[in-house]
Motif scaffolding. Sequence first.
Motif, mmCIF file in Angstrom:
data_model
loop_
_atom_site.group_PDB
_atom_site.id
_atom_site.type_symbol
_atom_site.label_atom_id
_atom_site.label_comp_id
_atom_site.label_asym_id
_atom_site.label_seq_id
_atom_site.Cartn_x
_atom_site.Cartn_y
_atom_site.Cartn_z
ATOM 1 N N GLU A 133 45.410 -41.652 70.397
ATOM 2 C CA GLU A 133 46.650 -41.044 69.916
ATOM 3 C C GLU A 133 46.354 -39.753 69.164
ATOM 4 O O GLU A 133 47.082 -38.752 69.298
ATOM 5 C CB GLU A 133 47.392 -42.032 69.016
ATOM 6 N N ALA A 134 45.298 -39.734 68.384
ATOM 7 C CA ALA A 134 44.950 -38.529 67.618
ATOM 8 C C ALA A 134 44.599 -37.380 68.551
ATOM 9 O O ALA A 134 44.989 -36.217 68.314
ATOM 10 C CB ALA A 134 43.781 -38.828 66.678
ATOM 11 N N GLU A 135 43.867 -37.680 69.612
ATOM 12 C CA GLU A 135 43.512 -36.631 70.573
ATOM 13 C C GLU A 135 44.756 -36.120 71.293
ATOM 14 O O GLU A 135 44.895 -34.913 71.541
ATOM 15 C CB GLU A 135 42.486 -37.169 71.565
ATOM 16 N N ALA A 181 32.326 -43.723 66.084
ATOM 17 C CA ALA A 181 31.133 -43.404 66.877
ATOM 18 C C ALA A 181 30.312 -42.324 66.181
ATOM 19 O O ALA A 181 30.138 -41.220 66.718
ATOM 20 C CB ALA A 181 31.548 -42.955 68.277
ATOM 21 N N PRO A 182 29.797 -42.614 64.982
ATOM 22 C CA PRO A 182 29.054 -41.588 64.234
ATOM 23 C C PRO A 182 27.822 -41.085 64.973
ATOM 24 O O PRO A 182 27.376 -39.959 64.730
ATOM 25 C CB PRO A 182 28.684 -42.301 62.927
ATOM 26 N N HIS A 183 27.277 -41.906 65.869
ATOM 27 C CA HIS A 183 26.093 -41.477 66.617
ATOM 28 C C HIS A 183 26.411 -40.278 67.520
ATOM 29 O O HIS A 183 25.534 -39.458 67.794
ATOM 30 C CB HIS A 183 25.545 -42.633 67.459
ATOM 31 N N LEU A 184 27.651 -40.185 67.977
ATOM 32 C CA LEU A 184 28.031 -39.042 68.811
ATOM 33 C C LEU A 184 28.017 -37.762 67.997
ATOM 34 O O LEU A 184 27.536 -36.715 68.458
ATOM 35 C CB LEU A 184 29.409 -39.268 69.429
ATOM 36 N N GLN A 230 38.099 -39.830 63.210
ATOM 37 C CA GLN A 230 38.020 -40.998 64.081
ATOM 38 C C GLN A 230 36.651 -41.113 64.734
ATOM 39 O O GLN A 230 36.074 -42.211 64.834
ATOM 40 C CB GLN A 230 39.114 -40.905 65.151
ATOM 41 N N ILE A 231 36.107 -39.985 65.156
ATOM 42 C CA ILE A 231 34.767 -39.989 65.758
ATOM 43 C C ILE A 231 33.726 -40.427 64.730
ATOM 44 O O ILE A 231 32.849 -41.257 65.017
ATOM 45 C CB ILE A 231 34.426 -38.599 66.320
ATOM 46 N N CYS A 254 37.163 -31.317 71.695
ATOM 47 C CA CYS A 254 38.118 -30.612 70.842
ATOM 48 C C CYS A 254 37.550 -30.289 69.464
ATOM 49 O O CYS A 254 38.037 -29.376 68.792
ATOM 50 C CB CYS A 254 39.401 -31.434 70.690
ATOM 51 N N VAL A 255 36.558 -31.034 69.018
ATOM 52 C CA VAL A 255 35.937 -30.720 67.730
ATOM 53 C C VAL A 255 34.729 -29.806 67.917
ATOM 54 O O VAL A 255 34.053 -29.436 66.948
ATOM 55 C CB VAL A 255 35.531 -32.009 66.971
ATOM 56 N N HIS A 256 34.464 -29.431 69.166
ATOM 57 C CA HIS A 256 33.319 -28.573 69.486
ATOM 58 C C HIS A 256 33.768 -27.167 69.862
ATOM 59 O O HIS A 256 33.099 -26.191 69.534
ATOM 60 C CB HIS A 256 32.524 -29.203 70.634
#
Length: 376
Positions: free
Chosen positions: A92-94, A263-266, A258-259, A240-242
Amino acid sequence: MSSDLLVVGAGILGLSHAYAAARRGLKVKVFERSATPLGASVRNFGQALVTGQPPGPMLDLAQQSRDIWGHWAQVAGLQLKRNGSYLFARTEAEEHLLEAFCAGRARAHGYNVELLQGAAMQDLYGGQFRHHRAALHGKDDRQLYSREAIPALINYLSQELKVEFHFSTLVRDVEPGHLHSTAGSFRAEQIIVCSGHDYQTLLAEAISELNPSICRLQMLRARPAIDLSLQHALLTGLSCVHYGAFADLPEAAPVRAQILRDAPHLQAHGIHLLISPTPHGELIIGDSHDYGSDPSPFNAEQVDDWLIDLAEQTLGCKIQVVERWQGVYGSRGPAPFSFLRAAPGVSAALMHSGVGMSVGPAMAERNITALWGAAS
């Protein structure tokens, strides 16, 4: 015999500068240390992205480069996909971020995009991507297969524009008016060094003042388990954050949070998914981002596993990896790119981000215009 321009490096920046000069009728020679280009220009996704560029100079350069790629496709026989890209919103955020982009920045700055939601997602590739919430169709994005496009461009420059190439030739030194190489010494009015992430062979002292670094990426080529007949480059909300078109919007903050939460490893490994179809039914998949002064030669299998999982989630099918390699490019300089006047008649064209295919052709046109004036 003296030339007008000597170019060091036969990657996309070197070839773009050679083209911009040769089409003005200038006498051009290009020097490449390997038998064929092996750097960032052939290790990439072949995505000439307009949609991801931030408004302003980078967007303008990407739009101009899109037109140059279109011309090259005609005259050099490049296989260029003109269908654009799809950036999928998985959460939803994306989706909110893509909606905000379309309602605001896209309209204000003329991004050629369309947001697909609801029933439109059911129609996309026969519903193959209906597990996503939305898709931003970047209609101006182009895609090519770099391993074939770069050699085709070299052939066109050589055969039609009479650019002289010296492959397997190391340039040892450059100075005003002179270039010294393993093929001998050459004279020219201008010399432009386009040696990618090699900051130590030529103009090392001048380049060091920019404090550039190197980014290495983990990349894959794979076959999908089903026949997708994919004709678009694919991205996800991770991008989108890149990419600057989205990253500074207020709606990007919840996506980033959210990332980091889920999914902090990403985030830690700079992973955001890109998928490019090749003309042979395979997919180029990546990538991760690891920054430093020297690219480590060691790949982490876990990073590849994360990339494969992301790709399979996005595509909705399994994939079989057929090839793995390291991408590498110059990064984190004082700006997205630099045109360094190191000495009278001696310059260096440097990319400090991984968008050389997207903006390089127009960037070179601008640099050659600064040296010789606009083309007639």
